[in-house]
Design a protein around this motif. Structure first.
Motif, mmCIF file in Angstrom:
data_model
loop_
_atom_site.group_PDB
_atom_site.id
_atom_site.type_symbol
_atom_site.label_atom_id
_atom_site.label_comp_id
_atom_site.label_asym_id
_atom_site.label_seq_id
_atom_site.Cartn_x
_atom_site.Cartn_y
_atom_site.Cartn_z
ATOM 1 N N GLY A 284 0.624 -1.245 -0.113
ATOM 2 C CA GLY A 284 0.003 -0.129 -0.149
ATOM 3 C C GLY A 284 0.855 1.165 0.009
ATOM 4 N N PRO A 285 0.207 2.507 -0.296
ATOM 5 C CA PRO A 285 1.201 3.580 -0.357
ATOM 6 C C PRO A 285 1.600 3.987 1.184
ATOM 7 N N VAL A 286 2.549 4.853 1.185
ATOM 8 C CA VAL A 286 3.236 5.263 2.497
ATOM 9 C C VAL A 286 2.947 6.664 2.785
ATOM 10 N N GLY B 82 0.175 14.447 1.224
ATOM 11 C CA GLY B 82 1.608 13.996 1.277
ATOM 12 C C GLY B 82 1.816 13.682 2.595
ATOM 13 N N GLY B 83 0.926 13.384 3.272
ATOM 14 C CA GLY B 83 1.050 13.187 4.885
ATOM 15 C C GLY B 83 1.001 11.693 5.159
ATOM 16 N N GLU B 84 1.863 11.345 6.095
ATOM 17 C CA GLU B 84 2.519 9.944 6.474
ATOM 18 C C GLU B 84 1.287 9.260 7.449
ATOM 19 N N ARG B 85 0.379 9.907 7.869
ATOM 20 C CA ARG B 85 -0.489 9.206 8.886
ATOM 21 C C ARG B 85 -1.584 8.766 8.382
ATOM 22 N N LEU B 86 -1.106 7.400 7.829
ATOM 23 C CA LEU B 86 -2.201 6.875 6.973
ATOM 24 C C LEU B 86 -2.914 5.522 7.960
ATOM 25 N N ARG B 87 -4.248 5.123 7.830
ATOM 26 C CA ARG B 87 -4.741 4.040 8.524
ATOM 27 C C ARG B 87 -5.399 3.365 7.550
ATOM 28 N N LYS B 88 -5.492 1.904 7.870
ATOM 29 C CA LYS B 88 -5.953 0.822 6.724
ATOM 30 C C LYS B 88 -7.557 1.192 6.957
ATOM 31 N N LEU B 89 -8.307 1.066 5.962
ATOM 32 C CA LEU B 89 -9.807 1.300 5.724
ATOM 33 C C LEU B 89 -10.420 -0.207 5.423
ATOM 34 N N GLY B 90 -9.367 -0.853 4.760
ATOM 35 C CA GLY B 90 -10.204 -2.145 4.155
ATOM 36 C C GLY B 90 -9.148 -2.559 2.910
#
Length: 550
Positions: free
Chosen positions: A130-132, A138-146
């Motif tokens: 997945g993307p980082v 361009g933020g790095e605070r990603l949370r898996k949605l599905g």
């Protein structure tokens, strides 16, 4: 000079513009043509798909309309296969043509809904990283949605391995005697081939009709060179080991109160030529009259079609034999025969064929489409076909009922039709000369009228001998692959293996899986419990643990 040069440049630019316009128009025309061609191919595929569906539905609801129905459906399925491939090929070509055009709408086929993949197949997850970072800010605070899952069917190429059976040796420090576990049993001498490998060769040779020389060629291409003589030696050893099961199937088949019998030709290699041998089939199938005994089929081979062969096959049998009017069966129907009488039950499908040949409306339709003149359709033959079809229509509604129920319904519905038919046949036969084709067809029935009408008083009897003919279908198809049997012994081996493989299929068992398990167990299996390895008992043994776990 400058003015002339400018004129040349303007003229060249105009030509380039016209050329670009012409190319765009040509690309547009080609794209429109490709889209139209793709739509036409898709329409043809849809029409064929619906025709196949309708034919299969009619066959399921009403049974066979004629002897050609199954063959016509197979031909239509081949046409559908070609039409579907053509439609997909034209669709992809249209996509490429539309990509080169500017203002042409593409075309996407509406395919039938694909069935989900079987649940028992193992799933292997191939996770795409997945993307980082966020693609927006361009933020790095990603949370898996599905997650989205796309399933793709894949086939793993056949794998080979060598199993090393290790038997460790031990010596006693007190008496210095060497101890070692006994060698395991192998299904063939020296045990160079495992049971799964042997089962694959047997089913490919006798079930899928792939000659052994073609199999060893394939093995060599996969990096496993095996000589033809070595593979043939393994086949012979397996046939010898499996012979007790063949004898069990033979006993089970001829223990039936009613059996179907038929035979077909098989070319056999001889000195400088081939001779015509025979494969004989005897089938036990009690399902039509509600019987609970498992079905089975027993095959035999002979060098010719002499009557002594079926007489030897059925020497210890007494009961009902459904077969054609082959004269070699005549001695079996003698009333004082030992160990008991065999009652003949004639096949109405055989009787129907000569009448159908003279009343074939479908053949006339094909002749008309080919620009040929229509053949003469006999109204008498057409009437006879309709009378016989009325009997088969009654049979379709009582198939699977008990013998007593079938007899009662036949007495009520079929018997009046048979009475009228006999009177009608004798009236028309009296008007025909002896050499007339219809007269010969009528005589075929009248000379065996007792055998043809025996089904009225016995609910166990079927109206046709199609059960035995179906068992021989694989032999007829295989003749085109293996061309001829190598010898009489080869024909006998083939008949024995047909008995095992066809019986497994009749009991809805995968022959290769069954043979692999049997070959792995039969070497040290107790002879007193050999019946546990028969197809119908093997199925119960294999499924019982699953039922208990459920």
């Amino acid at each position: 000079m400058e003015t002339g040069s400018e004129n040349h440049r303007d003229h060249a630019a105009a030509l380039e513009a016209e050329l670009a316009t012409a190319r765009a128009e040509r690309a547009t025309a080609l794209a429109e043509l490709a889209v139209a061609k793709a739509k036409e191919a898709d329409d043809q595929a849809i029409i064929l798909r619906q025709k196949v569906y309708i034919e299969k539905l009619q066959r399921e609801l009403r049974g066979q309309k004629s002897e050609r129905t199954a063959r016509l459906i197979a031909q239509m399925e081949l046409m559908l296969e070609d039409a579907e491939a053509t439609a997909t090929e034209d669709e992809l070509a249209a996509e490429m043509a539309v990509a080169a055009a500017v203002a042409v709408t593409g075309f996407t086929r509406k395919r039938p809904v694909k069935k989900p993949f079987p649940e028992h197949l193992p799933r292997e997850r191939a996770v795409v990283p997945g993307p980082v970072t966020c693609s927006c800010c361009g933020g790095e605070r990603l949370r898996k949605l599905g997650e989205d899952i796309t399933e793709t069917m894949e086939s793993v190429p056949r794998s080979w391995k060598v199993i090393q059976t290790v038997r460790e040796k031990f010596t006693c420090r007190d008496c210095e005697k060497i101890s070692q576990a006994p060698a395991p049993f192998h299904v063939i001498p020296r045990g160079w081939a495992g049971p799964s490998f042997l089962a694959m060769m047997l089913c490919d040779k006798f079930g899928q009709h792939i000659p052994l020389n073609r199999q060893v060629e394939r093995f060599a291409l996969e990096g496993v060179p095996i000589s033809l003589s070595t593979a043939a030696d393994a086949i012979g050893a397996c046939c010898q080991v499996l012979d007790p099961l063949v004898r069990r199937i033979e006993s089970h088949t001829f223990a039936s109160e009613r059996i179907h019998g038929d035979d077909t030709t098989v070319p056999v290699l001889a000195l400088g030529k081939t001779v015509t041998g025979r494969i004989w089939s005897y089938v036990k199938d009690d399902a039509p009259f509600g019987g609970t005994a498992p079905p089975s089929a027993m095959f035999y081979y002979s060098r010719d079609r002499a009557g002594e062969h079926p007489q030897a096959h059925l020497a210890n049998y007494s009961g009902i034999l459904q077969a054609d009017a082959y004269t070699g069966y005549g001695q079996l129907y003698l009333p004082d025969r030992s160990p008991g009488p065999i009652h003949e039950a004639a096949c109405w499908a055989h009787a129907r064929r000569p009448f159908f040949a003279q009343a074939d409306l479908e053949a006339n339709a094909r002749r008309k489409a080919q620009g040929k003149g229509a053949a003469v359709i006999s109204p008498v033959a057409l009437n006879m076909v309709q009378r016989i079809d009325a009997l088969f229509e009654i049979e379709r509604h009582i198939n699977g009922r008990t013998a007593d129920e079938r007899k009662a319904i036949r007495q009520q519905l079929s018997k009046p039709l048979i009475g009228d038919m006999e009177i009608w046949i004798r009236e028309h036969r009296a008007r025909l000369p002896r050499d007339n084709d219809l007269a010969k067809a009528f005589d075929y029935m009248l000379n065996r009228w007792e055998s043809f009408t025996r089904f009225l008083d016995d609910g166990r009897i079927c109206l046709s001998n199609n059960c035995a003919e179906r068992s021989l279908r694989g032999v007829a198809l295989g003749r085109k692959a293996w061309l001829f049997a190598g010898s009489d012994r080869g024909g006998q081996r083939a008949a024995a293996m047909y008995s095992l493989i066809v019986t497994a299929k009749m009991n809805r068992i995968d022959p290769q899986a069954w043979l692999a398990d049997v070959l792995a167990r039969i070497a040290d299996h107790p002879a007193s419990r050999l019946d546990e390895l028969l197809p119908w008992n093997w199925r119960k043994t294999k499924t019982s643990p699953l039922r208990q776990a459920a």
